[in-house]
Design an enzyme around this catalytic site. Sequence first.
Site, mmCIF file in Angstrom:
data_model
loop_
_atom_site.group_PDB
_atom_site.id
_atom_site.type_symbol
_atom_site.label_atom_id
_atom_site.label_comp_id
_atom_site.label_asym_id
_atom_site.label_seq_id
_atom_site.Cartn_x
_atom_site.Cartn_y
_atom_site.Cartn_z
ATOM 1 N N GLY A 43 0.835 -1.203 0.000
ATOM 2 C CA GLY A 43 0.000 0.000 0.000
ATOM 3 C C GLY A 43 0.866 1.248 0.000
ATOM 4 N N ASP A 75 4.831 -4.588 6.234
ATOM 5 C CA ASP A 75 5.411 -5.868 6.665
ATOM 6 C C ASP A 75 5.427 -6.920 5.553
ATOM 7 O OD1 ASP A 75 2.702 -6.169 6.775
ATOM 8 O OD2 ASP A 75 2.631 -6.923 8.831
ATOM 9 N N ARG A 118 -6.896 -2.454 9.166
ATOM 10 C CA ARG A 118 -7.476 -3.809 9.187
ATOM 11 C C ARG A 118 -7.051 -4.566 10.441
ATOM 12 N NH1 ARG A 118 -6.751 -4.095 3.486
ATOM 13 N NH2 ARG A 118 -4.672 -4.942 3.818
ATOM 14 N N ASP A 121 1.801 0.194 11.929
ATOM 15 C CA ASP A 121 1.660 -1.129 12.560
ATOM 16 C C ASP A 121 2.937 -1.947 12.508
ATOM 17 O OD1 ASP A 121 1.699 -1.455 9.836
ATOM 18 O OD2 ASP A 121 0.070 -2.919 9.772
ATOM 19 N N ARG A 124 1.121 -5.046 -5.848
ATOM 20 C CA ARG A 124 1.157 -6.283 -5.077
ATOM 21 C C ARG A 124 1.498 -7.367 -6.083
ATOM 22 N NH1 ARG A 124 -2.563 -3.401 -1.562
ATOM 23 N NH2 ARG A 124 -1.467 -3.385 0.414
ATOM 24 N N ASP A 158 -0.581 2.809 8.406
ATOM 25 C CA ASP A 158 -1.163 2.105 9.564
ATOM 26 C C ASP A 158 -0.366 2.219 10.858
ATOM 27 O OD1 ASP A 158 -3.333 1.251 8.108
ATOM 28 O OD2 ASP A 158 -2.363 -0.602 7.474
ATOM 29 N N ARG A 200 13.581 10.147 -2.503
ATOM 30 C CA ARG A 200 14.497 11.284 -2.741
ATOM 31 C C ARG A 200 15.724 11.186 -1.835
ATOM 32 N NH1 ARG A 200 15.078 16.021 0.035
ATOM 33 N NH2 ARG A 200 15.848 17.828 -1.136
ATOM 34 N N THR A 256 3.975 2.995 5.659
ATOM 35 C CA THR A 256 2.569 2.570 5.681
ATOM 36 C C THR A 256 1.790 3.519 6.574
ATOM 37 O OG1 THR A 256 1.045 0.919 6.599
ATOM 38 C CG2 THR A 256 3.282 0.811 7.392
HETATM 39 P P1 ADP Z 1 2.595 -4.184 2.668
HETATM 40 O O1 ADP Z 1 4.037 -4.180 2.347
HETATM 41 O O2 ADP Z 1 1.996 -2.816 2.623
HETATM 42 O O3 ADP Z 1 2.307 -4.938 3.956
HETATM 43 P P2 ADP Z 1 1.562 -6.468 1.140
HETATM 44 O O4 ADP Z 1 1.333 -7.315 2.339
HETATM 45 O O5 ADP Z 1 0.552 -6.450 0.071
HETATM 46 O O6 ADP Z 1 1.826 -4.943 1.496
HETATM 47 O O7 ADP Z 1 2.957 -6.949 0.499
HETATM 48 C C1 ADP Z 1 3.481 -6.311 -0.630
HETATM 49 C C2 ADP Z 1 4.165 -7.315 -1.515
HETATM 50 O O8 ADP Z 1 5.277 -7.898 -0.829
HETATM 51 C C3 ADP Z 1 3.338 -8.518 -1.952
HETATM 52 O O9 ADP Z 1 2.473 -8.218 -3.024
HETATM 53 C C4 ADP Z 1 4.422 -9.487 -2.366
HETATM 54 O O10 ADP Z 1 4.917 -9.187 -3.643
HETATM 55 C C5 ADP Z 1 5.506 -9.218 -1.323
HETATM 56 N N1 ADP Z 1 5.374 -10.206 -0.229
HETATM 57 C C6 ADP Z 1 4.440 -10.256 0.749
HETATM 58 N N2 ADP Z 1 4.608 -11.352 1.517
HETATM 59 C C7 ADP Z 1 5.664 -12.021 1.019
HETATM 60 C C8 ADP Z 1 6.336 -13.246 1.359
HETATM 61 N N3 ADP Z 1 5.949 -14.004 2.388
HETATM 62 N N4 ADP Z 1 7.400 -13.617 0.603
HETATM 63 C C9 ADP Z 1 7.812 -12.862 -0.434
HETATM 64 N N5 ADP Z 1 7.215 -11.720 -0.821
HETATM 65 C C10 ADP Z 1 6.160 -11.288 -0.112
#
Ligand code: ADP
Length: 319
Positions: free
Chosen positions: A11, A103, A171, A129, A72, A127, A21, A125
């Site tokens: 996100g 995360d 969430r 979190d 994603r 959040d 930057r 992020t």
């Molecule tokens: P955020 O980073 O905001 O928590 P997501 O949970 O959607 O967002 O994760 C972003 C991207 O990171 C995912 O679409 C995927 O490409 C990668 N990712 C997430 N979990 C894993 C994992 N267990 N192993 C490898 N890549 C991951």
Amino acid sequence: MRKIGVLTSGGDAPGMNAAIRAVVRKAIYHELEVYGIKNGYQGLIEGNIEKLEIGSVGDIIQRGGTMLRSARCEEFKTDEGQQKGIEQLQKHEIEGLIVIGGDGSFRGAQKLTEKGYPCIGVPGTIDNDINGTDFTIGFDTALNTIIEAIDKIRDTATSHERTYIIEVMGRDAGDLALWAGLADGAESILIPEKQDDFDDVITRLIRGHERGKKHSIIILAEGVGSGFSYGQRIQEATNLETRVTVLGYIQRGGSPTASDRVLASRLGAKAVDLLLEGKAGRMVGIQKNKLVDHNILDILSKQHTINDEMYKLSKELSI
Ligand code: ADP
């Protein structure tokens, strides 16, 4: 190390541009070459990579979103996906990667590090979190967007006796709801980390109504449930007219606040320092206004917790 890469993933959050930057400028300051990877891990797999110069990141510090775009990517969760990513990095002779995201993005960075490819995570992020940092990039901006929206709702609310339910993002994490609730004097705050005590919410509403309160505000993090069904339950239980506002994606946008720009600049620059020190699998953060770094595995293994003192205070101030 001569060449490094940077990507934004998951996100998007206001302030990611300021972080990009800082990475680019700090790296060039240290005479490194910097490559921007577009569309997160999807772009990495596809080789959507271009060299960034000092001017590439001009005039973006004040912009929301991310100039590198985000995505994603399910494929990157697989060994083959990660291998394709590493091949692209090797093809461009990029020796270290900075991942700005949440995360999920850090899990990807950790996988690359385990496969021998040094990565550093920067927490971006709205959040807030992520363990190991007091604040994440984007949280302050999103919080201020929420406050601005609630202030506007308050303006119209003063002329009607109503209960206002505001659904905010979060969430799994209630930080945005908790901080917004304290900043806006909400009657009740409903967050995923705490057991929802419906009777307590109703008691507070009725008590306020009997005291002659003109309107009441309840802030609900999306992880607790739908604002609309909650509003209906509250209206039925109190017989007070109830209105629901779901703030949605406006919380993700907008020009980053001064705090987010400064935080993003400090964290982005620190990530470059860590790569230059030969570190890998670390996440940069800020704790007590000091830059810190932690093992990503430690960060991911712990459950994010809410600030209990603030939660208690929110109840004490909304008697
Ligand atoms: P955020 O980073 O905001 O928590 P997501 O949970 O959607 O967002 O994760 C972003 C991207 O990171 C995912 O679409 C995927 O490409 C990668 N990712 C997430 N979990 C894993 C994992 N267990 N192993 C490898 N890549 C991951």
